[in-house]
Design a protein around this motif. Structure first.
Motif, PDB file in Angstrom:
ATOM      1  N   ASP A  25      72.796  77.224 107.747  1.00 44.48           N
ATOM      2  CA  ASP A  25      72.361  76.014 108.464  1.00 44.48           C
ATOM      3  C   ASP A  25      71.589  76.386 109.734  1.00 44.48           C
ATOM      4  OD1 ASP A  25      73.580  74.561 106.549  1.00 44.48           O
ATOM      5  OD2 ASP A  25      75.238  73.833 107.784  1.00 44.48           O
ATOM      6  N   ARG A  26      70.446  77.025 109.563  1.00 46.98           N
ATOM      7  CA  ARG A  26      69.725  77.555 110.721  1.00 46.98           C
ATOM      8  C   ARG A  26      68.523  76.690 111.098  1.00 46.98           C
ATOM      9  NH1 ARG A  26      67.825  83.188 110.513  1.00 46.98           N
ATOM     10  NH2 ARG A  26      68.051  83.038 112.788  1.00 46.98           N
ATOM     11  N   TYR A  27      68.158  75.766 110.223  1.00 50.73           N
ATOM     12  CA  TYR A  27      66.976  74.941 110.522  1.00 50.73           C
ATOM     13  C   TYR A  27      67.426  73.636 111.168  1.00 50.73           C
ATOM     14  CZ  TYR A  27      64.279  78.425 108.099  1.00 50.73           C
ATOM     15  OH  TYR A  27      63.672  79.617 107.751  1.00 50.73           O
ATOM     16  N   CYS A  28      68.060  73.793 112.334  1.00 54.30           N
ATOM     17  CA  CYS A  28      68.728  72.665 112.991  1.00 54.30           C
ATOM     18  C   CYS A  28      67.766  71.733 113.701  1.00 54.30           C
ATOM     19  CB  CYS A  28      69.775  73.179 113.969  1.00 54.30           C
ATOM     20  SG  CYS A  28      69.103  74.352 115.179  1.00 54.30           S
ATOM     21  N   LEU A  29      66.489  72.124 113.876  1.00 56.78           N
ATOM     22  CA  LEU A  29      65.499  71.263 114.526  1.00 56.78           C
ATOM     23  C   LEU A  29      64.500  70.686 113.532  1.00 56.78           C
ATOM     24  CD1 LEU A  29      64.592  73.330 117.739  1.00 56.78           C
ATOM     25  CD2 LEU A  29      66.510  71.780 117.356  1.00 56.78           C
ATOM     26  N   SER A  30      64.677  71.006 112.262  1.00 61.67           N
ATOM     27  CA  SER A  30      63.710  70.573 111.245  1.00 61.67           C
ATOM     28  C   SER A  30      64.198  69.288 110.581  1.00 61.67           C
ATOM     29  CB  SER A  30      63.527  71.669 110.192  1.00 61.67           C
ATOM     30  OG  SER A  30      62.538  71.309 109.252  1.00 61.67           O
ATOM     31  N   LEU A  31      63.505  68.199 110.849  1.00 60.76           N
ATOM     32  CA  LEU A  31      63.895  66.908 110.290  1.00 60.76           C
ATOM     33  C   LEU A  31      63.317  66.715 108.892  1.00 60.76           C
ATOM     34  CD1 LEU A  31      63.439  64.523 113.346  1.00 60.76           C
ATOM     35  CD2 LEU A  31      65.577  65.219 112.308  1.00 60.76           C
ATOM     36  N   LYS A  32      64.064  66.008 108.073  1.00 58.29           N
ATOM     37  CA  LYS A  32      63.542  65.583 106.778  1.00 58.29           C
ATOM     38  C   LYS A  32      62.367  64.628 106.990  1.00 58.29           C
ATOM     39  CE  LYS A  32      68.115  65.767 104.586  1.00 58.29           C
ATOM     40  NZ  LYS A  32      69.199  64.966 103.955  1.00 58.29           N
ATOM     41  N   ASP A  33      61.568  64.475 105.952  1.00 52.84           N
ATOM     42  CA  ASP A  33      60.441  63.557 106.058  1.00 52.84           C
ATOM     43  C   ASP A  33      60.908  62.106 105.955  1.00 52.84           C
ATOM     44  OD1 ASP A  33      58.719  65.631 106.335  1.00 52.84           O
ATOM     45  OD2 ASP A  33      57.376  65.044 104.727  1.00 52.84           O
ATOM     46  N   LEU A  34      60.220  61.268 106.679  1.00 49.64           N
ATOM     47  CA  LEU A  34      60.510  59.838 106.679  1.00 49.64           C
ATOM     48  C   LEU A  34      60.041  59.195 105.379  1.00 49.64           C
ATOM     49  CD1 LEU A  34      61.365  57.318 108.398  1.00 49.64           C
ATOM     50  CD2 LEU A  34      58.987  57.226 109.179  1.00 49.64           C
ATOM     51  N   CYS A  35      60.875  58.330 104.816  1.00 48.57           N
ATOM     52  CA  CYS A  35      60.505  57.517 103.651  1.00 48.57           C
ATOM     53  C   CYS A  35      61.245  56.189 103.764  1.00 48.57           C
ATOM     54  CB  CYS A  35      60.876  58.216 102.343  1.00 48.57           C
ATOM     55  SG  CYS A  35      60.508  57.224 100.870  1.00 48.57           S
ATOM     56  N   THR A  36      60.490  55.105 103.863  1.00 48.90           N
ATOM     57  CA  THR A  36      61.103  53.804 104.180  1.00 48.90           C
ATOM     58  C   THR A  36      60.912  52.770 103.069  1.00 48.90           C
ATOM     59  OG1 THR A  36      59.105  53.036 105.314  1.00 48.90           O
ATOM     60  CG2 THR A  36      60.757  54.181 106.655  1.00 48.90           C
ATOM     61  N   LEU A  37      60.681  53.210 101.840  1.00 50.66           N
ATOM     62  CA  LEU A  37      60.416  52.247 100.765  1.00 50.66           C
ATOM     63  C   LEU A  37      61.490  51.170 100.678  1.00 50.66           C
ATOM     64  CD1 LEU A  37      59.080  54.259  97.677  1.00 50.66           C
ATOM     65  CD2 LEU A  37      57.799  52.952  99.376  1.00 50.66           C
ATOM     66  N   ASP A  38      62.751  51.570 100.801  1.00 56.23           N
ATOM     67  CA  ASP A  38      63.844  50.609 100.597  1.00 56.23           C
ATOM     68  C   ASP A  38      63.981  49.605 101.730  1.00 56.23           C
ATOM     69  OD1 ASP A  38      65.104  51.422  98.039  1.00 56.23           O
ATOM     70  OD2 ASP A  38      65.384  53.323  99.087  1.00 56.23           O
TER      71      ASP A  38
END
Length: 751
Positions: free
Chosen positions: A240-253
């Motif tokens: 768990d080293r990528y603690c500053l990397s956010l997932k991409d936003l997806c707001t379809l729902d």
């Protein structure tokens, strides 16, 4: 020009909606706003159904490494979108140095004349310049301005922004509040990469490698691995080293929720991505925005295949609905390294290329050609409200076989590389006529060119401003000489006694997040008893938590008797004014007065003093005409974040702690969670120190010099105070003092 809070303008345009107003407002069409990092991406976005695109030119855009078109190609792009009934917004959303402001007029002028639909800006100086020189050119306030509420949005509206791009971290409720109270268009991100830091508040890339995110050159440091340390203990799992990397936003729902919250423009991120990616994402959001607008919530359902399509286009480790319904959360973080290889969906890619990327978009026109023996050929073209009549060559008498209607229509229908195609074309033939094929082609070409010119004519502008470009208002301040004040910023209450008893310090800033409100009046009294000013440091981020905090402690705030406030957010001047809180305002370096015009704007917004930007070098600081406070010591906040590393790896116990991020080079960056206002600060691994540069600092004639203490102990604070006072006030050379420090940008500056 303003010199205090009491003269700040009242800038909120209040607008309250009834239930019927909301229903009617929601039924209005929303805008799908697409990224265009290149001319090809722009065309793909338009083909896929975007209502507007945002694109950078050769300069001043927040994606300096995109394939931004040059002037000729960008002028062509403006015409292209207009021919297809769409809009183009130019990103001028970087902070400008003083010398660059001189180049802005010539840069914008050709795009303005061509019919540019709006500019997106971050710099207050640029906003002021555009409103003055191009008053009929709409301005959109970039997300880089960190607009997080009603007060900031109202301020930008008052300054002339027609649209506000909200901070990505805002909730649906906070967006709704802006919509209800400020008469301004709202644009919010709905898909694509999320920054870990509040946009406009990140110095990580800048301080590590000189590539400033505020100048469109972010090195994406947040995508690198870090170990999180608590003392000698490493937190979290090994992977768990990528603690500053956010997932991409997806707001379809949650598209219905976003639209009903008041978002007009649904913005897709991705100017660094391919035309194929742009086309795919735009087509999906076009589909679902239209579905909601047509069928409402009852008929709204997202197909699993469309979710998969978005992941096939790009997947760095899953997707998130972002901050619309939660303040932060572990599930928003990637944590693990992105796979080095993923097999592509070739069938999807081929479809996108065929249907959008390589497709030549055509606009339907109706036409009628009149061919009468012995008279000139006539072509009548109609496109919506535009009607064009074009005369051609003389129609001759056929010597042998007359031209048939079929042959005439077949030839005229060959619209080739033009932007048009005939949805209906008629021919009226009188007599035995003959007209060379070349003459028919010429008639069609001139007719379509005339139609194109007629359509584009309404977008063209003439520059009519009589003021000389770059004309400046008089500045009431000038560089001053004399004794320089020493000021101190404190985050830790245990250092207060050390500082307040130091006779060299003339002003103390105490942080609202860490100094308990019940004792504010005692801190102020102690400062005043010792002949010092006492200012309250406002939060970096002013959102619901901050508003509720200050409302709970408003009596303490009014009775404390602070001399003023260190302002770090666009929201704060308006909040303090509306709450009836008086005092001088000092705007911190994160308020970005990078050029003289921007600094003038800060003064007009109520600044009594300005803190000079930390991204300018000494030569650039010399060009600033308003004396400012200069930071000469302290750990700079490299990121200000809604995410909380303590919460993500341990738990949310509302207890401020200091953790450390260790990078691949072994550098450790302190991380502090400010629970009072629910945000994190990630500080530089080494403090800024201008010790030894006393002559260079003195030549700038700053209004005051600031020492900023964040993680230091009382003993460390006392040592730093003594050494810096000796050099900068008492003329003593301190010699070596700190084992590790940085000059920041004072010498090297940024690109």
């Amino acid at each position: 020009m303003s010199h205090g809070l009491s003269v700040t303008s009242s800038f909120l345009s209040i607008r309250i909606f009834s239930g019927k107003d909301l229903e009617a407002d929601v039924k209005k069409s929303v805008e799908i706003l697409a990224p265009a990092g290149s001319f090809e991406s722009m065309k793909a976005a338009v083909a896929a159904g975007a209502d507007a695109v945002y694109i950078g030119g050769s300069r001043f855009g927040a994606r300096a490494f995109a394939e931004n078109p040059g002037e000729d190609k960008l002028l062509e792009a403006i015409d292209y979108v207009h021919l297809h009934g769409r809009k183009l917004y130019l990103t001028v959303n970087t902070l400008m140095k003083e010398q660059e402001m001189k180049e802005l007029f010539e840069y914008l002028l050709p795009y303005y004349k061509q019919g540019l639909d709006a500019v997106i800006v971050q710099d207050l100086g640029v906003l002021s310049f555009v409103r003055e020189q191009f008053p009929d050119l709409p301005v959109h306030a970039s997300t880089q301005m960190t607009i997080t509420g009603v007060h900031g949005a109202g301020l930008l509206k008052e300054l002339g922004a027609e649209r506000v791009v909200t901070a990505r971290e805002l909730s649906l409720k906070e967006i709704r509040q802006i919509k209800d109270q400020v008469d301004v268009e709202i644009e919010s991100f709905v898909h694509g990469a999320l920054c870990y830091c509040y946009s406009g508040q990140c110095l990580f890339s800048s301080l590590i490698g000189g590539r400033s995110g505020n100048r469109g050159r972010c090195a994406q440091t947040c995508r690198l691995p870090f170990d999180v340390k608590d003392g000698g203990k490493t937190l979290g799992k090994k992977e768990d080293r990528y603690c500053l990397s956010l997932k991409d936003l997806c707001t379809l729902d949650i598209i219905p929720d976003i639209i009903e919250a008041g978002v007009y423009s649904m913005k897709i991120e991705g100017r660094m991505k391919s035309p194929r990616y742009t086309a795919g994402v735009v087509s999906i959001y076009r589909k679902y925005a239209d579905l909601y607008l047509k069928k409402g919530r009852g008929g709204y359902k997202v197909e699993d295949g469309d979710r998969k399509m978005l992941l096939d286009l790009f997947d760095r480790g899953g997707q998130t609905e972002g901050y619309y319904k939660q303040h932060n959360g572990r599930d928003m973080i990637v944590w693990k390294e992105k796979p080095s290889f993923r097999e592509g969906n070739s069938q999807l890619f081929e479809m996108l290329d065929r249907d959008y990327v390589e497709k030549q978009l055509k606009e339907p026109v109706t036409g009628k050609v009149l061919l009468t023996e012995g008279e000139k050929a006539v072509l009548i073209l109609q496109r919506k409200e535009h009607r064009i009549v074009t005369e051609g060559d003389l129609v001759m008498t056929a010597q042998n076989q007359p031209m048939s209607e079929e042959k005439v229509l077949k030839q005229l229908n060959k619209t080739g590389n033009t932007s048009f195609q005939f949805e209906k074309l008629e021919a009226e033939i009188n007599g035995k006529i003959f007209l060379p094929v070349q003459a028919l082609n010429d008639l069609r070409r001139r007719g379509l060119e005339a139609l194109e010119a007629e359509i584009l004519h309404k977008y063209r502008r003439e520059y009519k401003n009589t003021d000389a470009p770059g004309k400046r208002r008089d500045i009431l301040n000038s560089r001053v000489s004399g004794t320089t004040k020493l000021t101190v910023s404190l985050e830790k209450p245990d250092c207060f006694d050390t500082v307040v008893n130091n006779t060299d310090v003339k002003r103390i800033y105490i942080d609202a997040a860490h100094f308990e409100p019940e004792r504010w009046n005692q801190y102020v009294k102690t400062c005043h008893d010792r002949g010092k000013q006492c200012y309250l440091t406002m939060p970096h981020i002013f959102r619901t938590e901050a508003q509720q905090f200050f409302e709970r402690h408003q009596i303490s705030l009014k009775e404390a008797g602070f001399d003023g406030y260190l302002i770090r957010s666009m929201e704060e001047p308006g909040y303090l004014k509306n709450a009836g809180i008086e005092g001088n305002l000092i705007f911190d370096f994160g308020m970005y007065g990078m050029n003289n015009r921007a600094q003038e704007m800060l003064m007009e917004l109520g600044a009594h003093e300005i803190t000079w930007p930390v991204e300018l070098n000494s030569r650039e600081l010399e060009k600033l005409e308003i004396p400012g406070e200069l930071l000469i010591y302290g750990r700079l906040p490299m990121m200000v974040t809604a995410q909380c590393i303590h919460q993500g790896l341990e738990r949310c116990d509302k207890t401020p702690v200091v953790l450390n991020l260790r990078d691949r080079m072994g550098k450790e960056f302190p991380v502090k969670n400010h629970c009072t206002f629910c945000y994190n600060s990630i500080y530089n691994s080494a403090p800024l120190s201008l010790l030894g540069l006393g002559d260079s600092v003195s030549s700038l004639s700053p209004a005051s010099l600031r020492l900023q203490f964040t993680t230091e102990s009382p003993k460390e604070t006392e040592s730093v105070l003594q050494v810096f006072a000796d050099e900068f006030l008492n003329g003593k050379k301190a010699g070596a003092f700190l084992t590790e420090f940085t000059r920041g940008h004072f010498k090297r500056g940024i690109e």
